[in-house]
Motif scaffolding. Structure first.
Motif, PDB file in Angstrom:
ATOM      1  N   ARG A  11       0.795  -1.356   0.012  1.00 28.40           N
ATOM      2  CA  ARG A  11       0.294   0.056  -0.021  1.00 28.40           C
ATOM      3  C   ARG A  11       0.925   1.280  -0.096  1.00 28.40           C
ATOM      4  N   ASP A  12       1.778   1.217   0.785  1.00 34.27           N
ATOM      5  CA  ASP A  12       2.833   2.416   0.965  1.00 34.27           C
ATOM      6  C   ASP A  12       3.393   2.740  -0.278  1.00 34.27           C
ATOM      7  N   ALA A  13       3.491   1.601  -1.269  1.00 33.89           N
ATOM      8  CA  ALA A  13       4.426   1.639  -2.482  1.00 33.89           C
ATOM      9  C   ALA A  13       3.392   2.371  -3.619  1.00 33.89           C
ATOM     10  N   MET A  14       2.446   2.116  -3.169  1.00 37.80           N
ATOM     11  CA  MET A  14       1.106   2.499  -4.134  1.00 37.80           C
ATOM     12  C   MET A  14       0.994   4.010  -3.940  1.00 37.80           C
ATOM     13  N   ARG A  15       0.883   4.308  -2.403  1.00 36.98           N
ATOM     14  CA  ARG A  15       0.869   5.805  -2.199  1.00 36.98           C
ATOM     15  C   ARG A  15       1.963   6.630  -2.700  1.00 36.98           C
ATOM     16  N   ASP A  16       3.290   6.002  -2.605  1.00 36.10           N
ATOM     17  CA  ASP A  16       4.529   6.556  -3.027  1.00 36.10           C
ATOM     18  C   ASP A  16       4.540   7.137  -4.346  1.00 36.10           C
ATOM     19  N   ALA A  17       3.830   6.262  -5.284  1.00 29.98           N
ATOM     20  CA  ALA A  17       3.754   6.520  -6.687  1.00 29.98           C
ATOM     21  C   ALA A  17       2.710   7.314  -7.257  1.00 29.98           C
ATOM     22  N   GLY A  18       1.908   7.708  -6.191  1.00 31.29           N
ATOM     23  CA  GLY A  18       0.940   8.683  -6.397  1.00 31.29           C
ATOM     24  C   GLY A  18      -0.734   7.945  -6.750  1.00 31.29           C
ATOM     25  N   ILE A  19      -0.822   6.740  -6.165  1.00 32.99           N
ATOM     26  CA  ILE A  19      -2.247   5.905  -6.288  1.00 32.99           C
ATOM     27  C   ILE A  19      -2.796   5.874  -5.157  1.00 32.99           C
ATOM     28  N   THR A  20      -3.771   5.960  -4.888  1.00 29.56           N
ATOM     29  CA  THR A  20      -4.336   5.656  -3.602  1.00 29.56           C
ATOM     30  C   THR A  20      -4.938   4.318  -3.579  1.00 29.56           C
ATOM     31  N   PRO A  21      -4.320   3.368  -3.005  1.00 35.12           N
ATOM     32  CA  PRO A  21      -4.708   2.157  -2.863  1.00 35.12           C
ATOM     33  C   PRO A  21      -6.226   1.945  -2.479  1.00 35.12           C
ATOM     34  N   PRO A  22      -6.674   0.621  -3.080  1.00 33.75           N
ATOM     35  CA  PRO A  22      -8.210   0.357  -2.799  1.00 33.75           C
ATOM     36  C   PRO A  22      -8.240  -0.033  -1.232  1.00 33.75           C
ATOM     37  N   ASP A  23      -9.609  -0.029  -0.921  1.00 38.31           N
ATOM     38  CA  ASP A  23      -9.664  -0.432   0.771  1.00 38.31           C
ATOM     39  C   ASP A  23      -9.308  -1.887   0.837  1.00 38.31           C
ATOM     40  N   VAL A  24      -9.480  -2.757  -0.002  1.00 43.84           N
ATOM     41  CA  VAL A  24      -9.198  -4.252   0.166  1.00 43.84           C
ATOM     42  C   VAL A  24      -8.046  -4.541  -0.919  1.00 43.84           C
ATOM     43  N   ILE A  25      -7.123  -5.069  -0.333  1.00 42.77           N
ATOM     44  CA  ILE A  25      -5.791  -5.840  -1.170  1.00 42.77           C
ATOM     45  C   ILE A  25      -5.995  -7.047  -1.144  1.00 42.77           C
ATOM     46  N   GLU A  26      -6.130  -7.995  -2.196  1.00 45.45           N
ATOM     47  CA  GLU A  26      -5.939  -9.118  -2.366  1.00 45.45           C
ATOM     48  C   GLU A  26      -4.851  -9.838  -2.680  1.00 45.45           C
ATOM     49  N   ALA A  27      -4.044 -10.489  -1.922  1.00 43.34           N
ATOM     50  CA  ALA A  27      -2.690 -11.011  -2.207  1.00 43.34           C
ATOM     51  C   ALA A  27      -2.898 -12.504  -2.729  1.00 43.34           C
ATOM     52  N   ASP A  28      -3.648 -12.689  -3.695  1.00 42.88           N
ATOM     53  CA  ASP A  28      -3.597 -13.993  -4.559  1.00 42.88           C
ATOM     54  C   ASP A  28      -3.129 -14.165  -5.844  1.00 42.88           C
ATOM     55  N   LYS A  40     -13.927   9.084 -13.289  1.00 42.48           N
ATOM     56  CA  LYS A  40     -15.462   9.268 -13.198  1.00 42.48           C
ATOM     57  C   LYS A  40     -16.053   7.861 -12.691  1.00 42.48           C
ATOM     58  N   PRO A  41     -17.165   8.033 -12.050  1.00 43.73           N
ATOM     59  CA  PRO A  41     -17.616   7.212 -11.340  1.00 43.73           C
ATOM     60  C   PRO A  41     -17.917   6.030 -12.158  1.00 43.73           C
ATOM     61  N   GLY A  42     -17.840   4.777 -11.558  1.00 46.36           N
ATOM     62  CA  GLY A  42     -17.968   3.684 -12.221  1.00 46.36           C
ATOM     63  C   GLY A  42     -16.559   3.131 -13.048  1.00 46.36           C
ATOM     64  N   SER A  43     -15.777   3.923 -13.160  1.00 49.74           N
ATOM     65  CA  SER A  43     -14.479   3.417 -13.763  1.00 49.74           C
ATOM     66  C   SER A  43     -13.778   2.671 -12.827  1.00 49.74           C
ATOM     67  N   ARG A  44     -12.842   1.766 -13.573  1.00 45.98           N
ATOM     68  CA  ARG A  44     -11.829   0.883 -12.906  1.00 45.98           C
ATOM     69  C   ARG A  44     -10.618   1.009 -13.653  1.00 45.98           C
ATOM     70  N   ASN A  45      -9.769   2.114 -13.483  1.00 47.49           N
ATOM     71  CA  ASN A  45      -8.613   2.342 -14.279  1.00 47.49           C
ATOM     72  C   ASN A  45      -7.441   1.854 -13.538  1.00 47.49           C
ATOM     73  N   GLY A  46      -7.532   1.769 -12.083  1.00 47.47           N
ATOM     74  CA  GLY A  46      -6.400   1.463 -11.265  1.00 47.47           C
ATOM     75  C   GLY A  46      -6.326  -0.166 -11.467  1.00 47.47           C
ATOM     76  N   TYR A  47      -5.298  -0.677 -11.088  1.00 49.96           N
ATOM     77  CA  TYR A  47      -5.007  -2.292 -11.265  1.00 49.96           C
ATOM     78  C   TYR A  47      -3.701  -2.657  -9.976  1.00 49.96           C
ATOM     79  N   PHE A  48      -3.886  -3.850  -9.669  1.00 48.17           N
ATOM     80  CA  PHE A  48      -2.685  -4.448  -8.709  1.00 48.17           C
ATOM     81  C   PHE A  48      -2.719  -5.680  -8.853  1.00 48.17           C
ATOM     82  N   VAL A  49      -1.608  -6.542  -8.882  1.00 49.60           N
ATOM     83  CA  VAL A  49      -1.429  -7.745  -8.567  1.00 49.60           C
ATOM     84  C   VAL A  49      -0.256  -7.919  -7.721  1.00 49.60           C
ATOM     85  N   LEU A  50      -0.785  -8.895  -6.590  1.00 52.19           N
ATOM     86  CA  LEU A  50       0.030  -9.013  -5.502  1.00 52.19           C
ATOM     87  C   LEU A  50       0.494 -10.713  -5.116  1.00 52.19           C
TER      88      LEU A  50
END
Length: 295
Positions: A11-28, A40-50
């Motif tokens: 999460r800290d790495a995401m914030r340092d890069a300028g992205i506010t992380p989502p409430d839940v991080i699935e590490a799967d 825009k509401p409803g958009s999902r332009n952010g992504y992560f994989v952990l």
């Protein structure tokens, strides 16, 4: 290191890069998409994989801005194999998201085209048109709503804007960027004016005679001007800015200036006497018709 600590570091790495992380991080190890604050509401332009197998590592980014970053728990660089695996996963998800967005836009465009086909030519006595002092041109109407068509440079209608009698405006969900509402003859024009709102465009067209592309908002001026420069390469483009002089940062002039610089277009601004309200060329025209009175 505990799973909780690992996720906190990610999460800290995401914030340092300028992205506010989502409430839940699935590490799967699966790619997850999420809404980016400010989009825009409803958009999902952010992504992560952990993943947490072996050495915890992950990747995250923003498809809208192009940001992409990697992270590993021990602070070392990701291996080439890890990076390649994550990159393939993210590219596949990006292509899937693009296909989903295209399908959604097509579905919404079908709805907009049906609404446009069911509407009738706009009444010149509609309260909004009377208040703005312009003719209806190509607008249509359903009940008390004016229907403004939004096309791409190939002449395809993708969306509509609805204008209420009191001037309230609402877009249908769907594609918006790079679209415009046209006024005038666009078959081999010598000059094309580009502005924000439809009433401003109607005023410019009626007074200057040139065809006008109404981008509908300041943020769409650059995409619209870029598309116009490609579609009408031989035309002189003129960006007719809104002068939001009473708004911090003057977004109308800021976005218009960026669009003009990027496309080699000319830029003109509406000017007002000191203490007189107004921001666009329709306001200038209405003020002139009132003899310059401040009402």
């Amino acid at each position: 290191m505990s799973i909780h600590d690992t996720i906190d570091q990610f999460r800290d790495a995401m914030r340092d890069a300028g992205i506010t992380p989502p409430d839940v991080i699935e590490a799967d190890g699966q790619l997850r998409r999420f809404h980016v604050q400010g989009d825009k509401p409803g958009s999902r332009n952010g992504y992560f994989v952990l993943h947490l197998d072996g050495r915890p590592a992950g990747m995250f980014g923003n498809w809208k801005t192009g940001l992409r970053s990697t992270w590993a728990a021990d602070g070392k660089r990701m291996s080439d194999a890890e990076r390649e695996t994550f990159s393939r996963l993210i590219e596949a998800a990006r292509l899937k998201a693009q296909a989903e967005r295209r399908a959604e836009h097509e579905a919404r465009a079908t709805e907009a085209r049906a609404e446009w086909a069911a509407a009738v030519p706009a009444d010149p006595a509609h309260p909004y048109l009377i208040r703005k002092g312009v003719r209806p041109h190509n607008l249509r109407q359903r009940g008390g709503l004016l229907i403004v068509p939004l096309f791409d440079c190939y002449g395809l209608l993708w969306n509509v804007q609805r204008i209420q009698a009191d001037g309230g405006k609402r877009f249908k969900p769907g594609r918006a960027g790079g679209l415009f509402s046209p006024l005038g003859d666009l078959r081999d024009p010598a000059t094309i004016l580009i502005c924000e709102g439809w009433a401003t465009g109607a005023t410019l067209h009626e007074e200057a005679g040139h065809p006008v592309l109404c981008a509908m908002n300041a943020g769409n001026l650059l995409p619209m001007a870029t598309a116009a420069r490609s579609a009408w390469a031989g035309a002189d483009l003129v960006i007719c800015a809104d002068n939001d002089r009473h708004t911090e940062g003057n977004p109308g002039v800021t976005y218009a200036t960026a669009a003009a610089k990027a496309t080699g277009a000319k830029l003109i601004l509406p000017e007002f006497p000191e203490g007189v309200p107004g921001s666009d060329f329709n306001d200038v025209a209405m003020l002139r018709r009132k003899g310059g009175r401040h009402e």
